[in-house]
Design a protein around this motif. Structure first.
Motif, mmCIF file in Angstrom:
data_model
loop_
_atom_site.group_PDB
_atom_site.id
_atom_site.type_symbol
_atom_site.label_atom_id
_atom_site.label_comp_id
_atom_site.label_asym_id
_atom_site.label_seq_id
_atom_site.Cartn_x
_atom_site.Cartn_y
_atom_site.Cartn_z
ATOM 1 N N ALA A 101 0.839 -1.213 0.000
ATOM 2 C CA ALA A 101 0.000 0.000 0.000
ATOM 3 C C ALA A 101 0.872 1.260 0.000
ATOM 4 O O ALA A 101 0.584 2.240 -0.710
ATOM 5 N N LYS A 102 1.935 1.215 0.801
ATOM 6 C CA LYS A 102 2.839 2.372 0.839
ATOM 7 C C LYS A 102 3.497 2.606 -0.516
ATOM 8 O O LYS A 102 3.628 3.747 -0.986
ATOM 9 N N LYS A 103 3.898 1.481 -1.163
ATOM 10 C CA LYS A 103 4.520 1.602 -2.480
ATOM 11 C C LYS A 103 3.553 2.193 -3.494
ATOM 12 O O LYS A 103 3.913 3.089 -4.280
ATOM 13 N N LEU A 104 2.273 1.707 -3.467
ATOM 14 C CA LEU A 104 1.265 2.241 -4.390
ATOM 15 C C LEU A 104 1.012 3.721 -4.104
ATOM 16 O O LEU A 104 0.886 4.539 -5.019
ATOM 17 N N ARG A 105 0.940 4.058 -2.788
ATOM 18 C CA ARG A 105 0.708 5.457 -2.421
ATOM 19 C C ARG A 105 1.861 6.353 -2.880
ATOM 20 O O ARG A 105 1.647 7.452 -3.414
ATOM 21 N N GLU A 106 3.094 5.851 -2.674
ATOM 22 C CA GLU A 106 4.251 6.639 -3.118
ATOM 23 C C GLU A 106 4.277 6.779 -4.634
ATOM 24 O O GLU A 106 4.625 7.847 -5.159
ATOM 25 N N GLU A 107 3.886 5.693 -5.352
ATOM 26 C CA GLU A 107 3.838 5.797 -6.811
ATOM 27 C C GLU A 107 2.797 6.815 -7.257
ATOM 28 O O GLU A 107 3.021 7.606 -8.183
ATOM 29 N N LYS A 108 1.635 6.798 -6.562
ATOM 30 C CA LYS A 108 0.584 7.772 -6.891
ATOM 31 C C LYS A 108 1.069 9.192 -6.615
ATOM 32 O O LYS A 108 0.876 10.107 -7.433
ATOM 33 N N GLU A 109 1.708 9.375 -5.427
ATOM 34 C CA GLU A 109 2.237 10.706 -5.099
ATOM 35 C C GLU A 109 3.302 11.127 -6.106
ATOM 36 O O GLU A 109 3.375 12.304 -6.492
ATOM 37 N N GLU A 110 4.128 10.159 -6.530
ATOM 38 C CA GLU A 110 5.166 10.480 -7.504
ATOM 39 C C GLU A 110 4.549 10.907 -8.843
ATOM 40 O O GLU A 110 5.030 11.849 -9.491
ATOM 41 N N GLU A 111 3.454 10.204 -9.243
ATOM 42 C CA GLU A 111 2.771 10.588 -10.482
ATOM 43 C C GLU A 111 2.197 11.997 -10.372
ATOM 44 O O GLU A 111 2.307 12.814 -11.300
ATOM 45 N N GLU A 112 1.580 12.292 -9.198
ATOM 46 C CA GLU A 112 1.030 13.643 -8.999
ATOM 47 C C GLU A 112 2.137 14.681 -9.012
ATOM 48 O O GLU A 112 1.981 15.764 -9.601
#
Length: 554
Positions: A101-112
């Protein structure tokens, strides 16, 4: 043939051992050579043989079982890990789930963040483009030609303003000529009314100022009274503080008097104690003086006793010395009687001793001569041996020097060969560098020509834009009724600000021609009759005539 069959055979890089048939034949041959004694052979049952084998191979079997057990345990562990790795209700599963979940969240934040950075980059690029465009426009307006054109535009405005001023001046002069007396009276009456209004305004302003001043005086009086009351209160407070300060000072003075009295009493007590100690010390000193006097008397008494004893000792010493002198005199007489006998014996012994020493000296001299001769011969042989060794060493050194010279010559030849090779390599590199430099110079010339062409295109584009801008300004000025001559003069084609002809081959440059003196004035561009006359004087149209006039006869 048998030897060839029994020898090891090497095939494909590996050694091939003997065959089973050959080994069986060897064993049968050994049995035939060394027959077995059947009485010494023990035959065991199968169960007993297996028990012995089990006892012998116990450690190996245990190690194999432990290895199998460890292998089975590791396989079970891997299997359990494989089964449990996808479970979500375990601590490791929850941790893995959180990590995913943290990895997905960080990927989402990175995309933003990437989207924000992209928008920011676009915004910054737009800002840079606007800044560059603004700077380009400013730079364009700062060029000499545009500034000159704007100066010409300002000149047209000044000329228009000057024409308007001249027209206004003419109208005023016309009005002054046609002015009549009624106009003068009307202006006089209007001036009187204006003066009366101005005087009334001044009186009103003066009254208002007087009222303000009186009001300020009242305010100052009230402030002075308040300040006076405040000063009286402060004076009363200061007097009260002064009285309290005087009381405190009186108390301090009383305390100082008491302190001085106590110090005086303490000083008197200290003086009394000091006097008492002085008396005690005086008594103690008198007792010490009595002891010293008694000691001196005792010492004098002991000195008299010591003197009497020394006199007795001296008397005994003199008596003893007389006795010793008499004894020595008798002894000396006895020794003198024996002295002659001892002298005769000593002379005899001395003669025999001298004879013996002379013989020993002769023998020693002969031995020394012999030793010297032997030493001389040994040194000669040693010197000859050293000379032979030195000659051998010299030959060796000469041989070593020759070898070193040959080696040095070889090294020098090798060095010269390497230098020659390096020279050839350097020459090749220099030729290559010259070729590269020539290529680079050609490329630089081509780049300069390309840049010159691009610059000419840019200059032509700027000139076209300037002419369009100048036409628009000239049209607007003409429509506004201004004089467009300065603008047309400033908008002439060609850059450089000169008065010469335009060089289209050099990007439309208009050069300047200066006079040959220290003034540096630019030559005019117009021509008149005088110019043509001077040209006709110095230019006949016949080049040969001009050459003869200048002295060129060939």
């Amino acid at each position: 043939m048998m030897a060839t069959a029994s020898a090891p055979v090497v095939q494909y890089g590996r050694r091939k051992g003997s065959s089973r048939v050959q080994s069986a034949e060897k064993q049968s041959e050994q049995v035939m050579i060394n027959p077995v004694d059947l009485r010494q052979i023990t035959v065991l049952p199968k169960a007993e043989w297996e028990r012995i084998q089990n006892n012998v191979n116990t450690l190996e079997k245990e190690a194999r079982e432990i290895y199998e057990e460890m292998k089975e345990r590791e396989a079970l562990h891997l299997r359990s890990k494989d089964i449990v790795k996808n479970w979500t209700n375990t601590i490791a599963g929850q941790r893995q789930k959180k990590l995913i979940a943290k990895k997905l969240r960080e990927e989402k934040e990175e995309e933003e963040k990437k989207k924000i950075d992209l928008e920011e980059a676009k915004y910054q690029a737009e800002k840079r483009r606007e800044a560059i465009e603004k700077a380009r426009i400013k730079q364009y307006y700062e060029t000499d030609k545009v500034k000159k054109f704007h100066g010409a535009l300002l000149l047209t405005e000044v000329m228009k303003e000057r024409e308007a001023q001249i027209e206004l001046k003419n109208k005023r002069m016309l009005l002054e000529k046609n002015r009549d007396v009624d106009f003068v009276k009307r202006e006089l009456e209007e001036g009187i009314v204006t003066d009366q209004k101005r005087a009334l305004q001044q009186i009103t302003a003066r009254k208002k100022n007087t009222e303000d001043i009186l009001k300020q005086i009242e305010e100052h009086k009230h402030a002075a009274e308040l300040e006076k009351i405040t000063e009286m209160k402060e004076g009363e407070e200061i007097r009260k503080l002064t009285r309290m300060y005087e009381l405190e000072m009186n108390k301090l003075a009383q305390m100082k008097i008491e302190q001085k009295r106590h110090i005086m009493m303490d000083h008197l007590a200290h003086v009394g104690d000091k006097n008492f100690l002085t008396e005690l010390e005086k008594q103690h000193q008198e007792a010490e003086d009595d002891k010293i006097r008694n000691f001196i008397l005792a010492k004098k008494k002991l000195g008299g006793i010591r003197k009497a004893r020394e006199e007795e000792i001296n008397r005994l010493t003199v008596e003893r010395r007389d006795q010793i002198t008499e004894h020595l005199a008798a002894k000396l007489k006895e020794q003198q009687d024996d002295e002659d006998e001892r002298i005769r014996n000593a002379v005899t012994e001395l003669e025999s001793k001298n004879k013996k020493e002379s013989e020993e000296k002769e023998a020693k001299l002969k031995a020394d001569i012999k030793a010297i001769t032997e030493h001389r011969l040994a040194m000669r042989h040693k010197k000859e041996q050293e000379e032979r060794e030195q000659k051998f060493k010299a030959k060796q050194e000469l041989y070593a020097i020759k070898e070193a010279d040959n080696l040095f010559i070889t090294h020098e030849k090798e060095k010269m060969r390497r230098a020659e090779e390096e020279k050839k390599i350097t020459q090749t590199m220099q030729i290559q560098q010259m070729a590269e430099k020539s290529t680079m110079s050609q490329l630089e010339k081509q780049a300069e020509l390309k840049y010159a062409k691009q610059n000419e295109k840019c200059i032509a584009k700027e000139e076209e834009d300037f002419q369009k801008y100048a036409e628009q300004v000239i049209d607007s000025v003409t429509k506004a009724g201004r004089n467009p001559y300065p603008l047309k003069k400033a908008a002439q084609s060609g850059i450089g600000g000169g008065r010469g002809p335009v060089y289209n081959e050099r990007g439309g440059i208009r050069p300047s021609y200066l006079v040959q003196d220290t003034s540096g004035v630019q030559l005019p561009a117009y021509q008149n009759d005088t110019t043509h006359q001077i040209k006709q004087i110095y230019d006949d149209g016949d080049i040969h005539k001009s050459k003869r006039k200048l002295g060129f006869t060939w």
